[in-house]
Scaffold this motif. Structure first.
Motif, PDB file in Angstrom:
ATOM      1  N   LEU A 169      43.182  42.544  41.546  1.00 43.17           N
ATOM      2  CA  LEU A 169      42.741  42.007  42.799  1.00 43.17           C
ATOM      3  C   LEU A 169      43.628  41.081  43.498  1.00 43.17           C
ATOM      4  O   LEU A 169      43.827  40.735  44.707  1.00 43.17           O
ATOM      5  N   GLY A 170      44.156  40.085  42.347  1.00 42.63           N
ATOM      6  CA  GLY A 170      45.071  39.197  42.823  1.00 42.63           C
ATOM      7  C   GLY A 170      46.347  39.785  43.072  1.00 42.63           C
ATOM      8  O   GLY A 170      46.927  39.131  44.293  1.00 42.63           O
ATOM      9  N   ALA A 171      46.920  40.801  42.605  1.00 45.54           N
ATOM     10  CA  ALA A 171      48.026  41.450  43.098  1.00 45.54           C
ATOM     11  C   ALA A 171      47.970  42.195  44.344  1.00 45.54           C
ATOM     12  O   ALA A 171      48.814  41.959  45.253  1.00 45.54           O
ATOM     13  N   VAL A 172      46.681  42.763  44.922  1.00 46.74           N
ATOM     14  CA  VAL A 172      46.344  43.162  46.124  1.00 46.74           C
ATOM     15  C   VAL A 172      46.155  42.324  47.303  1.00 46.74           C
ATOM     16  O   VAL A 172      46.742  42.393  48.364  1.00 46.74           O
ATOM     17  N   ASP A 173      45.833  41.040  46.756  1.00 46.48           N
ATOM     18  CA  ASP A 173      45.839  39.762  47.747  1.00 46.48           C
ATOM     19  C   ASP A 173      47.344  39.625  48.220  1.00 46.48           C
ATOM     20  O   ASP A 173      47.532  39.293  49.329  1.00 46.48           O
ATOM     21  N   ARG A 174      47.913  39.360  46.994  1.00 50.29           N
ATOM     22  CA  ARG A 174      49.462  39.019  47.393  1.00 50.29           C
ATOM     23  C   ARG A 174      50.085  40.013  48.156  1.00 50.29           C
ATOM     24  O   ARG A 174      51.026  39.905  48.921  1.00 50.29           O
TER      25      ARG A 174
END
Length: 399
Positions: free
Chosen positions: A185-190
């Protein structure tokens, strides 16, 4: 509107990415959901299925019995083709309607959650392709442990899909889902903040992305060839017959020591085509706005060498798009220089030495490009001699 293709193997975690993108503000068009919608009771496709396959593929309530239908078409290419002939037009029509509704509603980013993106050869239809990348054994484990799928069935379903290598080849973005859900999810946000939102903003404003004015030269990057191939696929999809040839040119196409810029050449029948409404609409829709201040190349010999020039809108990959008439001196020169450098190690070494010499003088990127022209002028006779000696002719299909 930025159109993003999202795909990944079964069990990869694609649905998690899709949900997060929707939470961030994207409109998600779910291919699997639409495939179910078009065969619901009351849908025209359902009656066509009944007419073709009979009542035995329906349950007592008149709904489609998917397992029964699967048994009918499994191993029968003609039956499967008949089913796809009924469902696919309905699916594509509804998909187009969803995208049109999203755009007319003011959405800046639309995501097509498409499991069979690679199998259907659809990568060129999107401004960007995102692949959720998860190792095959991990996907099998998830199917078995989290979904209760028998292992032999899980392996069979994974094997029936595109390979990891095939998906990676079309991926502009690989989201590694080998770790925790929070990491994914952090990678998607970035991705949303650093690439999708700026790309959508550039596309909406027709704002081209140019490389920084400061000069940066790097060693050859294996990613350049794949980046060029993906952009060529998009150009071919958007331009269709308007483009007679599409080629990756310049130093990144060799590849050799270069500015990290993907130079591409579209060959057209005439520059009247490049100035026409259809061409300009296609390049705008694809995210390649035109630079009106650049209208010709520096000629080698008799001039002028007219062309048209576009940039891309993707903030992560600077694109320089040169549009020239097929057979014109500038079109031929771009291909000849590329192929000569590919074939001659000594020529690559000489060109690199010239680049390094010019790069030490503190020039800007624009000044550096202009400063290379005398070297290009000086190799003209050698290039033509090499072409005669090797029987070189420009590739007419694009490369």
């Amino acid at each position: 509107m930025l159109r993003v293709g999202l795909t990944g193997g079964i069990g990869s975690g694609k649905s998690t990415v899709s949900r997060r993108l929707a939470e961030l503000g994207a409109v998600v068009v779910d291919a699997d959901l639409i495939a179910r919608e078009v065969v619901e009771p009351g849908e025209p496709a359902l009656e066509l299925i009944r007419a073709r396959f009979g009542d035995e593929v329906f349950d007592a309530k008149g709904a489609l019995d998917r397992p029964a239908l699967g048994r009918v078409v499994f191993g029968d290419p003609d039956a499967l083709a008949a089913l796809e002939g009924i469902t696919h037009p309905a699916i594509w029509e509804r998909t187009a309607q969803r995208f049109e509704a999203a755009e007319s509603g003011g959405s800046r980013v639309a995501v097509h959650d498409m499991p069979l993106l690679v199998e259907k050869r659809m990568a060129g239809e999107y401004h960007l392709v995102v692949v959720v990348d998860t190792a095959e054994e991990e996907r099998v484990r998830r199917l078995v442990e989290l979904r209760g799928t028998p292992e032999h069935e899980a392996r069979s379903r994974v094997a029936a899909q595109a390979s990891d290598e095939e998906r990676r080849a079309v991926a502009d973005v690989l989201l590694d889902n080998s770790g925790s859900p929070e990491t994914l999810l952090g990678a998607v946000d970035r991705l949303w903040e650093e690439r999708l939102t700026p790309f959508a903003d550039n596309l909406a404003a027709m704002r081209p992305v140019t490389a920084p004015d400061g000069l940066v030269l790097t060693e050859p990057d294996p990613a350049w060839a794949a980046q060029g191939a993906r952009e060529i696929a998009r150009l071919r999809h958007r331009l269709g017959d308007l483009a007679l040839t599409v080629d990756h040119i310049g130093s990144t196409a060799v590849p050799m020591y270069a500015k990290p810029i993907i130079d591409l050449q579209v060959g057209v029948e005439s520059l009247e085509v490049a100035d026409g409404a259809d061409f300009l609409r296609a390049t705008a829709d694809g995210g390649w706005p035109r630079r009106e201040d650049i209208r010709e190349d520096n000629p080698k010999g008799v001039g002028p060498w007219p062309k048209r020039y576009h940039h891309g809108c993707d903030p992560a990959v600077p694109i320089h798009l040169h549009v020239r008439e097929v057979g014109s001196p500038g079109w031929r020169w771009a291909l000849l220089v590329r192929d000569w450098l590919r074939a001659e190690p000594g020529a690559r070494a000489e060109y690199r030495a010239e680049k390094e010499r010019l790069a030490t003088t503190g020039r800007s990127r624009g000044e550096y490009a202009a400063a290379k022209e005398p070297w290009f002028d000086g190799i003209h006779a050698r290039l033509e001699a090499w072409a005669r000696e090797t029987g070189w002719t420009p590739p007419r299909g694009g490369s």
